[in-house]
Scaffold this motif. Structure first.
Motif, PDB file in Angstrom:
ATOM      1  N   THR A  40       2.640  29.337 -11.111  1.00 49.54           N
ATOM      2  CA  THR A  40       2.426  29.752 -12.493  1.00 49.54           C
ATOM      3  C   THR A  40       3.564  30.660 -12.929  1.00 49.54           C
ATOM      4  O   THR A  40       3.900  31.633 -12.236  1.00 49.54           O
ATOM      5  CB  THR A  40       1.089  30.480 -12.642  1.00 49.54           C
TER       6      THR A  40
ATOM      7  N   HIS B  40       5.060  33.503 -15.232  1.00 47.48           N
ATOM      8  CA  HIS B  40       4.660  34.647 -16.053  1.00 47.48           C
ATOM      9  C   HIS B  40       5.859  35.078 -16.890  1.00 47.48           C
ATOM     10  O   HIS B  40       6.916  35.403 -16.339  1.00 47.48           O
ATOM     11  CB  HIS B  40       4.193  35.801 -15.171  1.00 47.48           C
TER      12      HIS B  40
ATOM     13  N   VAL C 116       3.526  35.542 -10.168  1.00 48.91           N
ATOM     14  CA  VAL C 116       2.337  36.380 -10.177  1.00 48.91           C
ATOM     15  C   VAL C 116       2.532  37.661  -9.370  1.00 48.91           C
ATOM     16  O   VAL C 116       1.945  38.701  -9.682  1.00 48.91           O
ATOM     17  CB  VAL C 116       1.132  35.567  -9.645  1.00 48.91           C
TER      18      VAL C 116
ATOM     19  N   ALA D 150       4.682  40.218 -11.652  1.00 54.63           N
ATOM     20  CA  ALA D 150       4.269  40.516 -13.019  1.00 54.63           C
ATOM     21  C   ALA D 150       3.781  41.957 -13.161  1.00 54.63           C
ATOM     22  O   ALA D 150       4.173  42.678 -14.095  1.00 54.63           O
ATOM     23  CB  ALA D 150       3.183  39.542 -13.460  1.00 54.63           C
TER      24      ALA D 150
ATOM     25  N   GLU E 195       2.165  39.214 -22.530  1.00 52.69           N
ATOM     26  CA  GLU E 195       2.458  38.394 -21.354  1.00 52.69           C
ATOM     27  C   GLU E 195       1.887  36.995 -21.570  1.00 52.69           C
ATOM     28  O   GLU E 195       0.756  36.840 -22.031  1.00 52.69           O
ATOM     29  CB  GLU E 195       1.839  39.016 -20.098  1.00 52.69           C
TER      30      GLU E 195
ATOM     31  N   THR F  84       1.338  33.140 -19.624  1.00 55.79           N
ATOM     32  CA  THR F  84       1.311  32.433 -18.340  1.00 55.79           C
ATOM     33  C   THR F  84       1.336  30.935 -18.623  1.00 55.79           C
ATOM     34  O   THR F  84       0.549  30.431 -19.439  1.00 55.79           O
ATOM     35  CB  THR F  84       0.064  32.790 -17.525  1.00 55.79           C
TER      36      THR F  84
ATOM     37  N   SER G 205       1.107  27.410 -16.565  1.00 53.77           N
ATOM     38  CA  SER G 205       0.781  26.823 -15.264  1.00 53.77           C
ATOM     39  C   SER G 205       1.804  25.776 -14.859  1.00 53.77           C
ATOM     40  O   SER G 205       2.338  25.041 -15.711  1.00 53.77           O
ATOM     41  CB  SER G 205      -0.611  26.183 -15.306  1.00 53.77           C
TER      42      SER G 205
END
Length: 392
Positions: free
Chosen positions: A73, A75, A89, A92, A106, A108, A110
Motif C-alpha cells: 500500500t 502512503h 506503512v 508513514a 494522508e 493510501t 492499495s
C-alpha cells in the motif's frame, strides 16, 4: 512495321485488369501498414508511460525497488505547502510525526506501492509449469496423430475437437480448472478432506479426490489446456513437413517406428515446435480469467518459497535438512501466487484511478511486455540454432 499487339499475341486488354490489380495491391499494403502502425503505437504508448517507472537516469539505471520488492500500500502524505511525500506503512507514522503541525492529509492507494516482484515470480512459475505440461502432452498427441493414427473419421473428429477447443473462451477454462484441479484432483493424504468426492485406501496412505486448492499446479494445468490446441496443431504440421523419405530410409536400415520418429523425424521438426511454444508462452503469460479461479491472489506478502515451516531440532541430521529442503521446494507449487495479468487487472479495475495507480499500471504492463518479448526472443534464438543444425 508490326504493332505491339501483333508482336505479343498473348497480350490482352491490360488496362482494367492492371487497375484492379493495383487497387487490390494498395488495399493489402495499406491494411498491413495499418496493423503495423496500431501495434507500434500501442507499444510506443506503453514504452513512453512505463519506461520512466522501470528505468532511471542515474546508476544503476534501473528502478531496483520496483523490480525487487513485493507490492504494498502506498502512503502519500501532504504538508500544508502542498508537497507530497511517498512512503510505505512503516514510514508513514514517522513522517507525520516529523511534520507535526505542518501535516495536512494522508492518502493510501492499495497495491500501488513497493514493487512487482511477487507478480513477476508468480507469472514465471505459471508459464514454466503450463508450457512444460502442454509441450509434453501436445507433442505426444501430435506424434500419435501424425505418425501412428490411421486416416479415418475418428481421427478427423479428434482434429475437429482440438480446433474447437482452441475457440473455447478462457473463462470456461477457468471454470474447468476450478472443478477439475482445485476441487477434484487426486491427492495422497492420510487425512482426507470433508469435500473429497472419492477416497481410495492404499497400502500406507489414501488417495483422496479432494483437489489441489488454488495453487501454481492448478493454474499451470489449467493454462496448459488453454494453449494445448495451438501446440498440438502446430507440432503436427511440423512433423508432417518432414520429408517422407527420412522415415523410409530409417526403417529400411532396420530402425523401429519409434526409433525413426525419435532420431529421424522429431529433431527436424523441433524448430517448428519451438515456434508453437512461442505462441503458447505469450498466451499463457497473458491469460487472466483462468488464473483468477485457480491460482492468483490480489495480494500476498511472501514469495512462494517463503512458506513458514516448523523449525528443526538442534540435533537434526543432514537427512532431516534435506527432507525439509525438498518439502520447501515442492511447496512452491502448492502455494497461491500473484501474477502480472491479474495484478494489472486489479490496478486497473479495483483501484480508484489516480496518478499513483496509473504509474503502477504502466510500470507493470511495461515489465510484462518486456518479459513476454524476452521469452519469445529466447525461443526464436533456440529455433534458429536448431534450424541451422538440422537442415534437409
Amino acid at each position: 512495321m508490326m504493332s505491339n499487339e501483333s508482336a505479343n499475341p498473348f497480350a490482352g486488354d491490360q488496362s482494367s485488369a492492371q487497375r484492379r490489380e493495383t487497387t487490390v495491391r494498395w488495399l493489402l499494403r495499406l491494411s498491413t501498414f495499418l496493423i503495423v502502425a496500431v501495434t507500434v503505437s500501442i507499444v510506443a504508448h506503453i514504452f513512453i508511460k512505463g519506461a520512466p517507472i522501470t528505468f532511471r537516469k542515474e546508476f544503476p539505471f534501473v528502478n531496483v525497488k520496483f523490480l525487487t520488492e513485493l507490492p504494498g500500500t502506498l502512503h502519500v502524505i501532504f504538508d500544508k505547502q502542498g508537497n507530497a511525500i511517498e512512503t510505505d506503512v512503516n514510514g508513514a507514522d514517522g513522517i507525520k510525526k516529523q511534520l507535526g503541525d505542518n501535516f495536512r492529509e494522508e492518502k493510501t492507494i492499495s497495491y500501488s506501492g513497493g514493487g512487482i516482484l511477487g507478480p513477476i515470480v508468480g507469472t514465471a512459475l505459471l508459464v514454466v509449469v503450463s508450457v512444460t505440461i502442454a509441450l509434453f502432452l501436445g507433442v505426444c498427441s501430435a506424434i500419435y496423430l501424425s505418425e501412428y493414427a490411421s486416416k479415418g473419421k475418428r481421427v478427423e473428429m479428434i482434429r475437429l475437437a482440438i480446433l474447437n477447443l482452441a475457440g473455447v473462451p478462457s473463462v470456461v477454462f477457468g471454470l474447468f480448472g476450478l472443478g477439475a484441479f482445485v476441487l477434484t484432483a487426486p491427492v495422497l493424504t492420510d487425512t482426507p478432506h470433508e469435500r473429497s468426492l472419492l477416497v481410495i485406501p492404499l497400502l500406507f496412505t489414501k488417495l483422496s479426490f479432494q483437489g489441489w486448492d488454488t495453487c501454481v499446479l492448478s493454474g499451470g494445468f489449467t493454462l496448459a489446456f488453454v494453449i494445448l490446441p495451438v501446440i498440438i496443431t502446430a507440432s503436427e504440421q511440423c512433423l508432417q513437413a518432414v520429408p517422407q523419405g527420412f522415415r523410409e530410409t530409417s526403417m529400411a536400415l532396420g530402425a523401429t517406428r519409434w526409433q525413426t520418429i525419435w532420431r529421424a523425424v522429431l529433431p527436424f521438426a523441433t524448430p517448428g515446435i519451438l515456434t508453437s511454444s512461442i505462441l503458447g508462452i505469450a498466451r499463457a503469460a497473458g491469460e487472466t480469467a483462468p488464473i483468477m479461479f485457480t491460482a492468483a491472489l490480489a495480494f500476498k506478502d511472501k514469495l512462494p518459497w517463503q512458506k513458514d515451516m516448523p523449525p528443526l531440532p538442534a540435533d537434526a541430521g543432514m537427512f532431516a535438512h534435506w527432507e525439509q529442503s525438498v518439502q520447501r521446494f515442492l511447496g512452491i507449487f502448492t502455494e497461491s501466487v500473484q501474477a502480472l495479468p491479474y495484478h494489472i487487472y486489479t490496478l486497473a479495475a479495483r483501484i480508484p484511478h489516480n496518478e499513483y495507480s496509473e504509474r503502477a499500471q504502466y510500470g507493470s504492463v511495461f515489465v510484462f511486455l518486456v518479459l513476454v518479448a524476452s521469452l519469445a526472443a529466447t525461443s526464436i534464438w533456440m529455433r534458429r540454432r536448431l534450424r541451422g543444425k538440422y537442415k534437409w
